[in-house]
Design an enzyme around this catalytic site. Structure first.
Site, short mmCIF file in Angstrom:
data_model
loop_
_atom_site.label_atom_id
_atom_site.label_comp_id
_atom_site.label_asym_id
_atom_site.label_seq_id
_atom_site.Cartn_x
_atom_site.Cartn_y
_atom_site.Cartn_z
CB CYS A 56 -0.92 0.00 1.21
SG CYS A 56 -2.14 -1.33 1.20
CB SER B 226 -5.48 0.18 8.90
OG SER B 226 -4.70 0.47 7.78
#
Length: 573
Positions: A200, A476
């Site tokens: 990511c 997260s």
């Protein structure tokens, strides 16, 4: 064997030297190895490569190129793989319980393979969140000369002319639930958000820990921010293989590199870049492997005094590719050092100190990612530690990009993430409330799930700045909004979070660093007397075993005592 190395002093002598090791050598001959190759040092190349997610798909090819560097440096490469659990795919369902536990399995599996085969050095390749700290934990545990290599981030996707990441997809789910995003628009976004290989792209957990790898000295300078698809990653892999042989010759080991001062430098870089709150879990765990006391409060103290200087997603505008083009994390460390925020003295895998490495960097005033420390985005770090009557053992919140740092409101209590997410989808979360998600801690979950699906859905509904969310689980690195995790003691240990009831007033001040449950001690004592421990559905297997052994989040959610209790280190067998 090259005169650079005395194999009689290396672990691999136990599997390759002397008449009594003839049976062992027969296995190596079976794999086509020559007498000369068997006589060289054995170098482990550990890869977290697999087909589970794009984070990991380039790791095996990079690890294979690393072999060339090891051979050029006079060693014999021995490659093996370990597992990963990819958070983006595990997110929002029971699979996320496996995520943090995978960190321990990764560290353990690398340790066991190196121990079992008596390897002399280690180069580790990792891509997705928990594989980075897991790999570095194994290096510190084994203490053989080691280099950590990040596989690189994904390039940003493009949608309607704007850069997008997977977080935009998570938030679009919330927009869709709120009736603000047509299904076809959501489908169009999901198809372009992740355009290829790599982890990511924002300053989420993977890129945060990749920055830690460089700041703490275990990675080659400016090696980790090159995106996964870039061919320069091949040269980085080759250079790591060659350099680990130099470390072996110097006998320069991870614990020589990762001193307390190096951990403090790493925490500074996390705060300065607005990094993931998960670093407050992983840095204490890594420190334990080196026998260093470095808990959540140590991390939080450093965060408190560090300027926030990197304009990175999720709180800012840029992604890892932009950081790479701006000069890498060393560009940010350049101004941090000039401002007196880093210790230049810790040694690194280059054989030189961090300060000497940074001296080779020229500040680029034209890049847009890093601000000068004299003119930071905000004067204190992008991540803040909290403590108070709701969290006597601490909690953590990411404030990068947030305007509101205080919040007081009534509690809406949920005993698992699924119930909270359902309430979000059904628009049952009230503006101004403090959402509590409990029994999701390391022991109670078990596994301390991340809550990106819930937080992103709230944000997508336009509620991201209108509520606060508190959990004994995790968030997260991609989470944004007033989201507080790692609350301790956790609910499964009857921490105060277990005693909260709907309507209780909770007050949070991320500027001062407090988090309080405004309920009298007499009332809490009554609730505590009625509290009963809960059972979960995981009464066997890996999740059960983890729950039996895991310690508090404030200490890194560890499952063993670390170097403080060891009587010998593998590298010295």
């Amino acid at each position: 064997m090259s005169s650079r190395f005395d194999k009689a002093k290396l672990p691999s002598r136990h599997v390759s030297v002397g008449p009594e090791r003839a049976p062992h050598r027969s296995y190596y001959y079976a794999m086509g190895m020559s007498e000369e190759e068997i006589a060289r040092p054995f170098v482990a190349i550990a890869s977290a490569g697999n087909d589970s997610a794009p984070c990991n798909t380039t790791l095996d090819p990079q690890a294979n190129i690393c072999r060339e560097g090891v051979i050029a440096g006079g060693g014999t490469p021995r490659r093996f793989n370990t597992i990963t659990v990819t958070d983006g795919i595990a997110m929002g369902h029971q699979g996320m319980k496996s995520s943090l536990i995978s960190r321990e399995v990764i560290a353990d599996s690398v340790e066991l393979s190196v121990r079992g085969h008596c390897y002399d050095a280690l180069v580790g390749f990792a891509g997705c969140d928990k594989s980075l700290p897991g790999m570095m934990m194994s290096m510190l545990r084994l203490n053989v000369p080691s280099i950590f290599v990040y596989g690189g981030s994904i390039l940003p996707g493009t949608h309607h002319g704007k850069d997008v990441t997977v977080v935009d997809v998570f938030e679009a789910v919330g927009q869709h639930a709120a009736g603000n995003c047509p299904l076809q628009e959501l489908i169009a976004l999901e198809k372009v958000a992740c355009p290829g290989h790599g982890a990511c792209g924002g300053q989420f957990t993977a890129n945060t820990m990749a920055c830690v790898g460089e700041a703490i000295g275990l990675s080659l300078p400016n090696s980790n921010m090159a995106p996964a698809p870039y061919t320069s990653r091949e040269e980085i892999a080759r250079a790591a293989g060659e350099q680990v042989m130099n470390l072996l010759e110097m006998n320069l080991r991870p614990r020589d590199i990762c001193t307390r001062e190096a951990f403090e430098n790493a925490a500074r870089v996390v705060a300065a870049t607005g990094g993931s709150t998960n670093a407050a879990l992983h840095l204490p765990a890594m420190a334990s492997e080196a026998g260093i006391e470095f808990d959540l409060f140590d991390v939080a103290e450093i965060f408190k005094s560090t300027p926030y200087i990197a304009d990175l997603k999720p709180g800012g505008r840029y992604v890892a590719k932009d950081m790479h083009e701006a000069g890498g994390v060393y560009m940010g460390m350049k101004t941090l050092l000039d401002g007196g925020f880093l210790d230049p003295n810790p040694i690194t895998v280059t054989g030189k100190t961090l300060g000497e490495n940074i001296e080779e960097i020229t500040w680029n005033p034209d890049q847009k990612v890093f601000y000068d420390v004299k003119q930071p985005i905000t004067p204190t770090g992008g991540v803040v530690g909290l403590k108070g009557s709701l969290a006597p053992d601490g909690a953590i919140v990411k404030v990068a990009g947030m305007e509101r740092l205080q919040f007081t409101g009534p509690a809406q209590v949920f005993d698992c993430e699924e119930d909270a997410f359902a309430a979000v989808e059904n628009r049952e979360i009230k503006e101004g409330s403090v959402v509590i998600i409990r029994y999701e801690g390391p022991k109670g979950g078990p596994g301390m799930r991340e809550m990106l699906s819930t937080t992103a859905a709230l944000y997508g509904q336009g509620m991201g700045e209108k509520v606060a969310l508190i959990t004994d689980g995790r968030f997260s690195g991609a989470t944004r909004g007033f989201c507080i995790g790692h609350v301790g003691p956790e609910a499964a240990d009857c921490g105060p979070i277990a005693l909260v009831e709907d309507g209780d007033e909770i007050a949070i001040d991320a500027e001062v660093g407090t988090i309080d449950l405004n309920v009298s001690e007499d009332v809490l004592a009554e609730r505590r007397a009625k509290w009963q421990a809960r059972t979960n559905d995981y009464q066997s297997g890996a999740l059960w075993r983890y729950a039996q052994n895991v310690g508090p989040a404030s200490k890194g959610a560890l499952t063993h005592p670390g170097a403080a209790k060891e009587t010998h280190v593998f590298a010295d067998i």
